[in-house]
Motif scaffolding. Structure first.
Motif, PDB file in Angstrom:
ATOM      1  N   LEU A   8       0.850  -1.191   0.000  1.00  0.00           N
ATOM      2  CA  LEU A   8       0.000   0.000   0.000  1.00  0.00           C
ATOM      3  C   LEU A   8       0.887   1.243   0.000  1.00  0.00           C
ATOM      4  CD1 LEU A   8      -2.587  -1.141   2.716  1.00  0.00           C
ATOM      5  CD2 LEU A   8      -2.818  -1.280   0.228  1.00  0.00           C
ATOM      6  N   LEU A   9       0.691   2.104  -0.984  1.00  0.00           N
ATOM      7  CA  LEU A   9       1.491   3.322  -1.103  1.00  0.00           C
ATOM      8  C   LEU A   9       0.742   4.513  -0.526  1.00  0.00           C
ATOM      9  CD1 LEU A   9       2.739   3.018  -4.809  1.00  0.00           C
ATOM     10  CD2 LEU A   9       3.697   1.956  -2.746  1.00  0.00           C
ATOM     11  N   ASP A  10       1.372   5.220   0.398  1.00  0.00           N
ATOM     12  CA  ASP A  10       0.857   6.503   0.858  1.00  0.00           C
ATOM     13  C   ASP A  10       1.299   7.520  -0.199  1.00  0.00           C
ATOM     14  OD1 ASP A  10       0.068   8.775   2.173  1.00  0.00           O
ATOM     15  OD2 ASP A  10       1.388   8.507   3.916  1.00  0.00           O
ATOM     16  N   SER A  11       0.483   7.651  -1.233  1.00  0.00           N
ATOM     17  CA  SER A  11       0.921   8.304  -2.476  1.00  0.00           C
ATOM     18  C   SER A  11       1.430   9.728  -2.275  1.00  0.00           C
ATOM     19  CB  SER A  11      -0.215   8.289  -3.500  1.00  0.00           C
ATOM     20  OG  SER A  11      -0.636   6.974  -3.737  1.00  0.00           O
ATOM     21  N   ALA A  12       0.681  10.555  -1.525  1.00  0.00           N
ATOM     22  CA  ALA A  12       1.096  11.948  -1.345  1.00  0.00           C
ATOM     23  C   ALA A  12       2.434  12.027  -0.624  1.00  0.00           C
ATOM     24  CB  ALA A  12       0.029  12.725  -0.585  1.00  0.00           C
ATOM     25  N   SER A  13       2.610  11.192   0.384  1.00  0.00           N
ATOM     26  CA  SER A  13       3.876  11.157   1.116  1.00  0.00           C
ATOM     27  C   SER A  13       5.027  10.861   0.161  1.00  0.00           C
ATOM     28  CB  SER A  13       3.805  10.086   2.214  1.00  0.00           C
ATOM     29  OG  SER A  13       5.068   9.837   2.778  1.00  0.00           O
ATOM     30  N   LEU A  14       4.795   9.937  -0.776  1.00  0.00           N
ATOM     31  CA  LEU A  14       5.856   9.543  -1.694  1.00  0.00           C
ATOM     32  C   LEU A  14       6.094  10.572  -2.792  1.00  0.00           C
ATOM     33  CD1 LEU A  14       5.140   5.717  -1.984  1.00  0.00           C
ATOM     34  CD2 LEU A  14       6.850   6.877  -0.577  1.00  0.00           C
ATOM     35  N   TYR A  15       5.019  11.169  -3.340  1.00  0.00           N
ATOM     36  CA  TYR A  15       5.308  12.135  -4.404  1.00  0.00           C
ATOM     37  C   TYR A  15       5.847  13.456  -3.849  1.00  0.00           C
ATOM     38  CZ  TYR A  15       0.305  13.855  -4.260  1.00  0.00           C
ATOM     39  OH  TYR A  15      -0.926  14.350  -3.906  1.00  0.00           O
ATOM     40  N   PHE A  16       5.537  13.782  -2.589  1.00  0.00           N
ATOM     41  CA  PHE A  16       6.205  14.919  -1.950  1.00  0.00           C
ATOM     42  C   PHE A  16       7.704  14.650  -1.851  1.00  0.00           C
ATOM     43  CE2 PHE A  16       2.275  16.932  -0.595  1.00  0.00           C
ATOM     44  CZ  PHE A  16       2.637  18.257  -0.395  1.00  0.00           C
ATOM     45  N   ARG A  17       8.066  13.438  -1.414  1.00  0.00           N
ATOM     46  CA  ARG A  17       9.478  13.085  -1.303  1.00  0.00           C
ATOM     47  C   ARG A  17      10.155  13.086  -2.673  1.00  0.00           C
ATOM     48  NH1 ARG A  17      11.553  10.261   3.413  1.00  0.00           N
ATOM     49  NH2 ARG A  17      10.149  10.706   5.130  1.00  0.00           N
ATOM     50  N   ALA A  18       9.442  12.580  -3.677  1.00  0.00           N
ATOM     51  CA  ALA A  18      10.000  12.577  -5.027  1.00  0.00           C
ATOM     52  C   ALA A  18      10.228  14.008  -5.513  1.00  0.00           C
ATOM     53  CB  ALA A  18       9.065  11.836  -5.980  1.00  0.00           C
ATOM     54  N   GLY A  21      13.177  15.427  -3.806  1.00  0.00           N
ATOM     55  CA  GLY A  21      14.390  14.643  -3.979  1.00  0.00           C
ATOM     56  C   GLY A  21      14.928  14.610  -5.394  1.00  0.00           C
ATOM     57  N   VAL A  22      14.090  14.996  -6.369  1.00  0.00           N
ATOM     58  CA  VAL A  22      14.497  14.974  -7.775  1.00  0.00           C
ATOM     59  C   VAL A  22      14.554  16.425  -8.266  1.00  0.00           C
ATOM     60  CG1 VAL A  22      13.888  14.191 -10.101  1.00  0.00           C
ATOM     61  CG2 VAL A  22      13.403  12.729  -8.118  1.00  0.00           C
ATOM     62  N   PRO A  23      15.607  16.824  -8.957  1.00  0.00           N
ATOM     63  CA  PRO A  23      15.745  18.224  -9.374  1.00  0.00           C
ATOM     64  C   PRO A  23      14.567  18.711 -10.223  1.00  0.00           C
ATOM     65  CG  PRO A  23      17.776  17.013  -9.756  1.00  0.00           C
ATOM     66  CD  PRO A  23      16.746  15.992  -9.378  1.00  0.00           C
ATOM     67  N   ASN A  35       9.392  16.408 -12.191  1.00  0.00           N
ATOM     68  CA  ASN A  35      10.291  15.707 -11.260  1.00  0.00           C
ATOM     69  C   ASN A  35       9.532  14.805 -10.295  1.00  0.00           C
ATOM     70  OD1 ASN A  35       9.341  18.253 -10.294  1.00  0.00           O
ATOM     71  ND2 ASN A  35      10.888  18.273  -8.669  1.00  0.00           N
ATOM     72  N   ALA A  36       8.345  15.231  -9.849  1.00  0.00           N
ATOM     73  CA  ALA A  36       7.558  14.387  -8.924  1.00  0.00           C
ATOM     74  C   ALA A  36       7.010  13.164  -9.649  1.00  0.00           C
ATOM     75  CB  ALA A  36       6.422  15.186  -8.306  1.00  0.00           C
ATOM     76  N   VAL A  37       6.586  13.355 -10.899  1.00  0.00           N
ATOM     77  CA  VAL A  37       6.036  12.239 -11.680  1.00  0.00           C
ATOM     78  C   VAL A  37       7.122  11.186 -11.896  1.00  0.00           C
ATOM     79  CG1 VAL A  37       4.854  11.562 -13.793  1.00  0.00           C
ATOM     80  CG2 VAL A  37       4.489  13.853 -12.871  1.00  0.00           C
ATOM     81  N   ARG A  38       8.247  11.628 -12.426  1.00  0.00           N
ATOM     82  CA  ARG A  38       9.319  10.676 -12.721  1.00  0.00           C
ATOM     83  C   ARG A  38       9.905  10.073 -11.448  1.00  0.00           C
ATOM     84  NH1 ARG A  38      12.677  11.787 -18.147  1.00  0.00           N
ATOM     85  NH2 ARG A  38      13.582   9.893 -17.304  1.00  0.00           N
ATOM     86  N   GLY A  39      10.009  10.886 -10.409  1.00  0.00           N
ATOM     87  CA  GLY A  39      10.527  10.380  -9.144  1.00  0.00           C
ATOM     88  C   GLY A  39       9.629   9.304  -8.558  1.00  0.00           C
TER      89      GLY A  39
END
Length: 305
Positions: A8-18, A21-23, A35-39
């Motif tokens: 189960l992915l906590d999607s918002a938590s992960l795309y915020f990090r992406a 974390g990605v330029p 950057n969030a999409v690709r990350g």
């Protein structure tokens, strides 16, 4: 038959990090940041490669600040409400918000289940799916609130990204006991006592993480701690007793706000990890429009493998 392994992915938590974390220099052909999409696509690829789930669900915030939680604790997430933000939407960076619909479209075209529930947060979707699960569950989140779902007996663990999902810390009962001196079942009581400024939860004056854990070790549960505070013969110090009793209005409602829901209404969906894209033509169009390149190619290859 072996029970399916559910991630189960906590999607918002992960795309915020992406996103952070990605330029932001990673852009689509027309110059928009992706950057969030690709990350996030890279995150999912790594998670599938490393953990090989049978089922995968991207859990979404249909309502990041549900009215029923705000009604109980009006300060719930108030600091996240920016004056310029659109009513009902969490403040997100200007260049992240336009990427969220792209993420949703790509997940849908891939055939990865994407699930939200009106009036509930992604945490509640995760709590509900976890309660329904018959096999092992891995929850991927950067939100400590979900530690309350950890349960060794039911094989429920959390993958907590430290530096990206490739370096995620496995949170099981042993990890919780080592770090917080509480179990998953006790975590929500500790969180209610401790409070959480980032969520607008005041907690009880003078009680931090360690003291909350000590009280739980001594008395067992939040109701038992409150009963001890009301008992003049208990061994609580006068100051601690006073603070717990004065926090009664907060403690009356905090457990309901802090605990994730396990009964959020969910639509029918297929959690199976897709072996090939559900809508290849749409996916190809999205890949071209947004320049998703190798990030999407790697994920499609990984799903096929």
């Amino acid at each position: 038959m072996t029970a399916p392994r559910l991630m189960l992915l906590d999607s918002a938590s992960l795309y915020f990090r992406a996103y952070f974390g990605v330029p932001e220099s990673i852009k689509s052909p027309d110059g928009q940041p992706v950057n969030a999409v690709r990350g996030l696509l890279d995150f999912i690829t790594r998670l599938v490669q490393d953990h090989r789930p049978d089922q995968l669900v991207a859990c979404m915030d249909a309502d990041w600040r549900p009215a029923w939680r705000v009604e109980l604790i009006p300060t719930y997430k108030t600091h996240r409400v920016a004056e310029a933000a659109v009513a009902g939407e969490e403040e997100v960076p200007d260049t992240l918000a336009p990427q969220v619909p792209v993420i949703e479209q790509v997940l849908d075209a891939l055939g990865i289940a994407r699930l939200g529930s009106p009036g509930y947060e992604a945490d509640d979707v995760i709590g509900t799916l976890t309660a329904r699960a018959t096999g092992p569950v891995q929850i991927v989140t950067g939100d400590r609130d979900l530690f309350q779902l950890v349960d060794d007996a039911r094989r429920i663990t959390v993958l907590y990204p430290v530096k990206g999902v490739g370096n995620a810390q496995l949170i099981d009962e042993a990890a919780l006991l080592e770090k917080y001196d509480v179990t998953g079942a006790e975590y929500a009581d500790m969180a209610a006592l401790r409070g959480d400024p980032s969520d607008g939860l005041p907690g009880v004056k003078g009680i931090g993480e360690k003291t909350a854990a000590q009280l739980i070790r001594t008395y067992g549960t939040l109701p038992a701690i409150r009963a001890a505070a009301a008992d003049p013969l208990s061994k609580l110090t006068p100051a601690r007793r006073k603070n717990i009793l004065e926090a009664a209005p907060y403690l009356d409602v905090a457990p309901t706000v802090v605990r994730v829901a396990t009964d959020a209404p969910l639509p029918d969906f297929d959690p199976a990890l897709p072996k090939e894209p559900l809508d290849p033509m749409t996916l190809e169009a999205l890949a071209t429009q947004w320049g998703l390149g190798s990030s999407l190619e790697r994920l499609v290859e990984t799903l096929g493998a």
